[in-house]
Design a protein around this motif. Sequence first.
Motif, mmCIF file in Angstrom:
data_model
loop_
_atom_site.group_PDB
_atom_site.id
_atom_site.type_symbol
_atom_site.label_atom_id
_atom_site.label_comp_id
_atom_site.label_asym_id
_atom_site.label_seq_id
_atom_site.Cartn_x
_atom_site.Cartn_y
_atom_site.Cartn_z
ATOM 1 N N ARG A 49 0.842 -1.198 0.000
ATOM 2 C CA ARG A 49 0.000 0.000 0.000
ATOM 3 C C ARG A 49 0.882 1.256 0.000
ATOM 4 O O ARG A 49 1.890 1.316 0.699
ATOM 5 N N TYR A 50 0.453 2.248 -0.795
ATOM 6 C CA TYR A 50 1.156 3.533 -0.783
ATOM 7 C C TYR A 50 0.191 4.629 -1.183
ATOM 8 O O TYR A 50 -0.934 4.363 -1.655
ATOM 9 N N THR A 51 0.630 5.867 -0.979
ATOM 10 C CA THR A 51 -0.209 7.021 -1.291
ATOM 11 C C THR A 51 0.358 7.735 -2.513
ATOM 12 O O THR A 51 1.543 8.091 -2.541
ATOM 13 N N LEU A 52 -0.485 7.933 -3.518
ATOM 14 C CA LEU A 52 -0.074 8.622 -4.739
ATOM 15 C C LEU A 52 0.066 10.109 -4.460
ATOM 16 O O LEU A 52 -0.505 10.632 -3.482
ATOM 17 N N PRO A 53 0.792 10.835 -5.328
ATOM 18 C CA PRO A 53 0.912 12.286 -5.164
ATOM 19 C C PRO A 53 -0.433 12.998 -5.126
ATOM 20 O O PRO A 53 -0.567 14.070 -4.533
#
Length: 231
Positions: A49-53
């Motif tokens: 899981r990660y957060t996009l710009p």
Amino acid sequence: AEVPVGIPAAHVMGRPLFDCGIPWDAAQVSAAISTAYRNQADVRADEIRYTLPSGTHGFLGITISPIRADDTLPGILIRGIDITKRKHAEDEIRLKSQELEILAAVLQNIQDSVDIPIIVVDDQLRITRVVPAVAQLFPLTPIHIGNSISTLPWPVDFPDLSQKITSVITTGQPYKKTVFVKNSVYQMQVVPYRIKNGNIAGAVLLFANMTDLYAAKMHFEQSEYQLRSLI
């Protein structure tokens, strides 16, 4: 790597990996790195899981490869790709599959409880569904699914049944016929079986028991004839 996480390379060069502010699930990545070091082998970790710009949440698929130099492991190589669209597509497919399973179960329960003989065939006249009530009329059971309806013995005088079903599938026009089976009278209806896009994928044969109605009609006609003969 700058594009998916939105962090310039110059901002992270020379800094500890987990001090770079990369907006991913550090615990997942750390566990994968530990496994790669421990096994001295490539490790693939999907659904990181990660957060996009943009601020939305996404998923990375990464492969962690230990960098070998002689007998030492001086570092690791992390290769990653954004798999957010693929993950969403897989989730949608899984959800649709679950919905289809539920609908299939509901349909099967409805068919098992309906007391009207129903046979469903595909566009090649192969039987795809048979409800239990069909056994009242014909020696057909679920074991006949997959067989062509034209090869099965029919206890009705209807030699052109296959042609009529083919005509319904081709033209989309329903067909009706009164048939006599086992001293009973049935109204047979052959209607197109349409799928979601509107195309005709086969036909449905329904047999409505009209014995009582037919007997009442014959009694009425006989009474009318006798009345007319007295006038």
